[in-house]
Design a protein around this motif. Sequence first.
Motif, PDB file in Angstrom:
ATOM      1  N   UNK A   1       0.788  -1.241   0.000  1.00 47.90           N
ATOM      2  CA  UNK A   1       0.000   0.000   0.000  1.00 47.90           C
ATOM      3  C   UNK A   1       0.819   1.289   0.000  1.00 47.90           C
ATOM      4  N   UNK A   2       2.135   1.215   0.175  1.00 49.16           N
ATOM      5  CA  UNK A   2       2.956   2.422   0.286  1.00 49.16           C
ATOM      6  C   UNK A   2       2.835   3.285  -0.966  1.00 49.16           C
ATOM      7  N   UNK A   3       2.378   4.521  -0.769  1.00 44.51           N
ATOM      8  CA  UNK A   3       2.261   5.493  -1.865  1.00 44.51           C
ATOM      9  C   UNK A   3       1.487   4.930  -3.048  1.00 44.51           C
ATOM     10  N   UNK A   4       0.406   4.240  -2.748  1.00 40.95           N
ATOM     11  CA  UNK A   4      -0.409   3.659  -3.821  1.00 40.95           C
ATOM     12  C   UNK A   4      -1.042   4.749  -4.680  1.00 40.95           C
ATOM     13  N   UNK A   5      -1.397   5.883  -4.053  1.00 39.59           N
ATOM     14  CA  UNK A   5      -1.993   7.008  -4.783  1.00 39.59           C
ATOM     15  C   UNK A   5      -1.131   8.247  -4.547  1.00 39.59           C
ATOM     16  N   UNK A   6      -1.137   9.186  -5.498  1.00 40.92           N
ATOM     17  CA  UNK A   6      -0.381  10.425  -5.273  1.00 40.92           C
ATOM     18  C   UNK A   6      -0.807  11.119  -3.974  1.00 40.92           C
ATOM     19  N   UNK A   7      -2.093  11.035  -3.639  1.00 45.04           N
ATOM     20  CA  UNK A   7      -2.585  11.674  -2.416  1.00 45.04           C
ATOM     21  C   UNK A   7      -1.880  11.127  -1.180  1.00 45.04           C
ATOM     22  N   UNK A   8      -1.501   9.841  -1.200  1.00 46.87           N
ATOM     23  CA  UNK A   8      -0.811   9.251  -0.058  1.00 46.87           C
ATOM     24  C   UNK A   8       0.502   9.981   0.211  1.00 46.87           C
ATOM     25  N   UNK A   9       1.204  10.347  -0.843  1.00 46.75           N
ATOM     26  CA  UNK A   9       2.468  11.082  -0.688  1.00 46.75           C
ATOM     27  C   UNK A   9       2.212  12.475  -0.132  1.00 46.75           C
ATOM     28  N   UNK A  10       1.164  13.113  -0.636  1.00 51.50           N
ATOM     29  CA  UNK A  10       0.810  14.456  -0.168  1.00 51.50           C
ATOM     30  C   UNK A  10       0.445  14.417   1.307  1.00 51.50           C
ATOM     31  N   UNK A  11      -0.366  13.441   1.685  1.00 53.06           N
ATOM     32  CA  UNK A  11      -0.781  13.307   3.080  1.00 53.06           C
ATOM     33  C   UNK A  11       0.426  13.069   3.984  1.00 53.06           C
ATOM     34  N   UNK A  12       1.334  12.234   3.541  1.00 55.06           N
ATOM     35  CA  UNK A  12       2.543  11.961   4.331  1.00 55.06           C
ATOM     36  C   UNK A  12       3.382  13.225   4.484  1.00 55.06           C
ATOM     37  N   UNK A  13       3.496  13.991   3.419  1.00 51.70           N
ATOM     38  CA  UNK A  13       4.288  15.221   3.485  1.00 51.70           C
ATOM     39  C   UNK A  13       3.659  16.222   4.443  1.00 51.70           C
TER      40      UNK A  13
ATOM     41  N   UNK B   1       2.298  25.403   6.166  1.00 51.89           N
ATOM     42  CA  UNK B   1       1.942  24.094   5.600  1.00 51.89           C
ATOM     43  C   UNK B   1       0.785  24.250   4.613  1.00 51.89           C
ATOM     44  N   UNK B   2      -0.210  25.036   4.972  1.00 56.72           N
ATOM     45  CA  UNK B   2      -1.354  25.254   4.082  1.00 56.72           C
ATOM     46  C   UNK B   2      -0.895  25.876   2.766  1.00 56.72           C
ATOM     47  N   UNK B   3      -0.004  26.840   2.852  1.00 52.96           N
ATOM     48  CA  UNK B   3       0.507  27.487   1.634  1.00 52.96           C
ATOM     49  C   UNK B   3       1.258  26.467   0.776  1.00 52.96           C
ATOM     50  N   UNK B   4       2.140  25.684   1.387  1.00 50.17           N
ATOM     51  CA  UNK B   4       2.896  24.677   0.646  1.00 50.17           C
ATOM     52  C   UNK B   4       1.969  23.641   0.020  1.00 50.17           C
ATOM     53  N   UNK B   5       0.889  23.297   0.740  1.00 46.37           N
ATOM     54  CA  UNK B   5      -0.043  22.271   0.266  1.00 46.37           C
ATOM     55  C   UNK B   5      -1.063  22.832  -0.725  1.00 46.37           C
TER      56      UNK B   5
ATOM     57  N   UNK C   1       1.531  15.715   6.887  1.00 41.54           N
ATOM     58  CA  UNK C   1       1.612  15.193   8.260  1.00 41.54           C
ATOM     59  C   UNK C   1       3.014  15.374   8.841  1.00 41.54           C
ATOM     60  N   UNK C   2       4.017  15.112   8.018  1.00 41.04           N
ATOM     61  CA  UNK C   2       5.404  15.267   8.470  1.00 41.04           C
ATOM     62  C   UNK C   2       5.714  16.720   8.785  1.00 41.04           C
ATOM     63  N   UNK C   3       5.278  17.623   7.924  1.00 41.08           N
ATOM     64  CA  UNK C   3       5.529  19.049   8.162  1.00 41.08           C
ATOM     65  C   UNK C   3       4.872  19.514   9.458  1.00 41.08           C
ATOM     66  N   UNK C   4       3.624  19.088   9.671  1.00 42.86           N
ATOM     67  CA  UNK C   4       2.928  19.479  10.898  1.00 42.86           C
ATOM     68  C   UNK C   4       3.613  18.884  12.128  1.00 42.86           C
ATOM     69  N   UNK C   5       4.020  17.619  12.041  1.00 46.62           N
ATOM     70  CA  UNK C   5       4.701  16.962  13.166  1.00 46.62           C
ATOM     71  C   UNK C   5       6.028  17.635  13.476  1.00 46.62           C
TER      72      UNK C   5
END
Length: 110
Positions: free
Chosen positions: A45-57, A71-75, A59-63
């Motif tokens: 399932x790792x990075x099955x969809x492009x959205x998965x990568x976006x969500x991981x990025x 983060x909102x601007x970057x996203x 989440x990482x930025x917020x963490x």
Amino acid sequence: MLAMLATDAGEDLPGDTLTVHTPTYTKVFRAAREATFTPQVARGPLARRPYDLRHAAVSTWLAAGVPAATVAQWAGQSVGVLLEVYASFLDGGEEAAKRKIDEVLGNAPR
């Protein structure tokens, strides 16, 4: 690599803009994913969809403590949407926020 795969898929890449239609984007993303990952990882399932990568990025930025507005601007979304989507991820940050406030005020750590 995206541009190379998009060109191989027959997509026109005019000038400095890249407009790729969803079916082509999906095809290119899948090809890039398979070219990057081992066959075992690609079946998972790792990075099955492009959205998965976006969500991981995001989440990482917020963490990492990057401010929500940044983060909102970057996203590419509003702060309101970011906070609505990631509210559950941000839960539990209250104690860390209180510690930061105490540090700014010069109070002893709790």
